[in-house]
Design an enzyme around this catalytic site. Sequence first.
Site, PDB file in Angstrom:
ATOM      1  N   ASP A   1       0.878  -1.168   0.000  1.00 34.67           N
ATOM      2  CA  ASP A   1       0.000   0.000   0.000  1.00 34.67           C
ATOM      3  C   ASP A   1       0.921   1.226   0.000  1.00 34.67           C
ATOM      4  OD1 ASP A   1      -2.284   1.615   0.400  1.00 34.67           O
ATOM      5  OD2 ASP A   1      -1.912   1.637   2.552  1.00 34.67           O
TER       6      ASP A   1
ATOM      7  N   ASP B   1      -4.914   6.072  -4.111  1.00 40.32           N
ATOM      8  CA  ASP B   1      -4.641   7.491  -4.350  1.00 40.32           C
ATOM      9  C   ASP B   1      -4.620   7.834  -5.834  1.00 40.32           C
ATOM     10  OD1 ASP B   1      -4.054  10.086  -3.651  1.00 40.32           O
ATOM     11  OD2 ASP B   1      -2.695   9.456  -2.058  1.00 40.32           O
TER      12      ASP B   1
END
Length: 1134
Positions: free
Chosen positions: A456, A766
């Site tokens: 991540d 994101d």
Amino acid sequence: MAAGIPLRPVPRSSQRRAAYYSGSHPARYQVEDESSHLDEMPLMMSEEGFENDESDYHTLPRARIAQRRRGLEWFICGGWKFLCTSCAEWLLNACRRRKELKARTVWLGCPEKCEEKYPKNAIKNQKYNIFTFIPGVLYEQFKFFLNLYFLVVSCSQFVPALKIGYLYTYWAPLGFVLTVTVVREAVDEFRRYKRDKEMNSQLYSKLTVRGKVQVKSSDIQVGDLIIVEKNQRIPSDMVFLRTSEKTGSCFIRTDQLDGETDWKLKVAVSCTQRLPALGDLFSINAYVYAQKPQLDIHSFEGTFTREDSDPAVHESLSIENTLWASTVVASGTVIGVVIYTGKETRSVMNTSNPKNKVGLLDLELNQLTKALFLALVALSVVMVTLQGFVGPWYRNLFRFLLLFSYIIPISLRVNLDMGKAAYGWLITRDEHIPGSVVRTSTIPEELGRLLYLLSDKTGTLTQNEMIFKRLHLGTVSYGTDTMDEIQSHISSSYSQVAHFINYSPLISAQSGGANRSSTPSRKPQPAAPKVRRSVSSRIQEAVKAIALCHNVTPVYEGRAGGSAETEDAEVDQDFSDESRTYQASSPDEVALVQWTESVGLTLMTRDLTSMQLKTPGGHILTYYILQIFPFTSESKRMGIIVRDESSGEITFYMKGADVAMSTIVQYNDWLEEECGNMAREGLRTLVVAKKSLTEEQYQDFESRYNQAKLSIHDRNLKVAAVVESLEREMELLCLTGVEDQLQADVRPTLEMLRNAGIKIWMLTGDKLETATCIAKSSHLVSRTQDIHIFRPVTTRGEAHLELNAFRRKHDCALVISGDSLEVCLRYYEHELVELACQCPAVVCCRCSPTQKAHIVKLLQHHTGKRTCAIGDGGNDVSMIQAADCGIGIEGKEGKQASLAADFSITQFKHIGRLLMVHGRNSYKRSAALGQFVMHRGLIISTMQAVFSSVFYFASVPLYQGFLMVGYATIYTMFPVFSLVLDQDVKPEMALLYPELYKDLTKGRSLSFKTFLIWVLISIYQGGILMYGALLLFESEFVHVVAISFTALILTELLMVALTIRTWHWLMVVAEFLSLGCYVASLAFLNEYFDVAFITTVTFLWKVSAITLVSCLPLYILKYLKRKFSPPSYSKLTS
């Protein structure tokens, strides 16, 4: 990269279509020449390729080849397994029919009006229930060949004709293994049950006609009106009806849902927010229409209808009117109507069921035990054949199978399980990685076999703390060391203005840009000539734009420790700088507003209609918010139209990514170059621009904008078109650079993992620009490497052309968005994965939690290699559970990831030591331990075979009762188990030379080659021990047993010493302890040993001679191998 993918000619008709396609998108696909372009098409495309978008995967050549592998070959090569699982799945689905998910109409406060029965709102993370626990645990154990074999062997001892020795010699070890497993599973299951019960028992206030009642989280139903207080978890998916905040909006924390730590602004339904009192929710006749439950956490479509008003009120509902389960209320008290419960909530739909993870080493040992079983059967058949099939030969065959059953040692599972527990203990006790927790004790060896690491970004590689680093005005640039200059410019320009207009201390006008005079006039004068402004006024304009163009809300904590969110707490609010915190949906925005505060322009208050700024001199400037255009991943920009209260001037401010803004701002020669420079430094860039509007221009825009917002068809397109009419020839004010701070030592850790041969993929929710920035700044992508950004694709044709473009690139990192990935996987799964696996690094942005898990499964399926996933938020749980080895970081985003993971660490940098040191040791030790335990079984079976063949193939055991139990336990257990303390390389060396890790991934420590070497050693030693004892035995048979068994024990102890690479004081203790136990027990075992004989010199020299012959050649061979073919690590240690 293209080497592995063949080119294929394409039919003429497809060529025409492809040319037409590329012609219709000139900006996106530059095609020089039709024929040359098509020659480079690697992906097979059928005639109907473009017409039929859904045409399936069979057009790809590999699928066709796979189709041919049917018939008997397919059935033998695993088809039977496929058929069995398919049947089982069909039966399971038939028993548990999945209910079809449907859209629903939910009446406010009337759960009884629901047309259907919806699932119970209970959280359930348990694997078993009270009925399935024992069968489930036993199935998990006996699906391993090893354990199943022992069960059959142990059960055979109840048949008198097959009984060999005592029952306890078979049942005691098996019972021990099962007891340990059942207890361990029961403890884990009980912990899960307690966690679930705690969550399900949380109390919430439910609004009823009779007032508020307390209700458990698990008893909440669709249609209930639930009140959620500040800092309370939202129990189910709801539509937001009312809040105690005067603004009609509230903030929620979504870190456990999407992994983002910033707060999200949610807006209450205006019809219910306007009602005078809470109880009025029951006096109106209203319902919510909600779409069917789905996975996407970023979208929602629904309507709110109030029927009892004239005319009926209809309000459209979107994602900003929802409160999803597992999020937390950050401000005020909220009231919502429940629309989805239990299994239908977004958070539950995005988590996958945890699978029982089995290590690669366990699977390899399972294969070896099958090979041993075949050897066992073959040996037994040979014995019966040499016997000549006399008498009841099948009974003899079975007795031989039982006699040689020690070939497959039951102590293998006991030793390995205890070894795994020891590795877990060593990891938790390692002071270099404090706070580490091992939650799955069955797979520590996996840490030494990893080839793919999927990480991540936010909170894992980065700290999610933004710092403003750079402001560029075109001619002049300011960095962290020159911010004080900006501060002095701001204070001087605002003090001049305030001084000039000293008649009104609270209303301050600004020198407002190139097209205005410095006196406050009601109407702007667009005809004023453009003059080159001073640096001071340009800085002031830029800072003001940054201070106004955002979605940030200042939040003040109450003086008396209470919250400032309730309606009457306004009086207690402390407006000092210390008590102010900023909240926004993006940490970048907070960083920008904090920076404007640091240079003197402070955001004081904000609501839905206005905001106030404080100048360095303490004057308050008020601006009315006329319109706000939020940031979306498509537009990549956000805008705001404000009216200055003092001058009445209307200004349209906009900020966004350089790709989106470069076409909007007026021509300039520096923007592109400076953006590139900042991106290379790993900064996230934003371009800020403005445009002054006249009253007439704004009124015209507003009428068109409102009209577009009311349209039913293509609403988004129409609204975007109206906004775009404003976004022309805007004045470029500045370029900002913000840095997302990386976690400590991320760069050296990624470097180490890369050198260790591990490929790193970054999967993040994101934005593409941010993800690319972090990939560069963290050195996930090295500075010299190219980055291929995969363009957004929506159809099969676009995916085809884009994959071709990517195929031509060599040694470049890939950046792809979740949507494009989905399209490519639908049509070209194999090709995409094959190309991506050849990349040095891959970045997937805008990934949903389920997509992250899907990517992990794809890698496992296509490469067959071991994967590791690391994350720190609730959105990483699915990925962590899907990977072969899941690592959770205990971070700001809560403990959800670390609780679901197999290993939990506190910082990303600890992963280096976890893999290089503990992964290496666990794998090497388990491999040595497993093979040694097998050797221990093989050597005694060889002796039994020699003994039986000498004594006319009689199926009589060589060693009876306690000798067999003692051999596998107290006589050899401690030295053999002490191999879990062995290490071939010092931890410092393993970290200094991560290249050593590459050897582990090849799996050479435990392979058929090493296994065969141990088999040969066992046969040699077993033969020497038995024949030696028979040659030297005198008159009585009892002496053979004494000599051979003593020599066997000594040989085993010497072999452990031969295997050890680094001595530990406990190993020496274990060797002498075992020897002492054996010598002491000789006095008690009168039925097996003649005490008078074993105390003689004859006995001692015979035993010594046999032991020497069995071990000395192996020591010589080991020395020669070390001298002429040393292992890679020995070169370093020397």
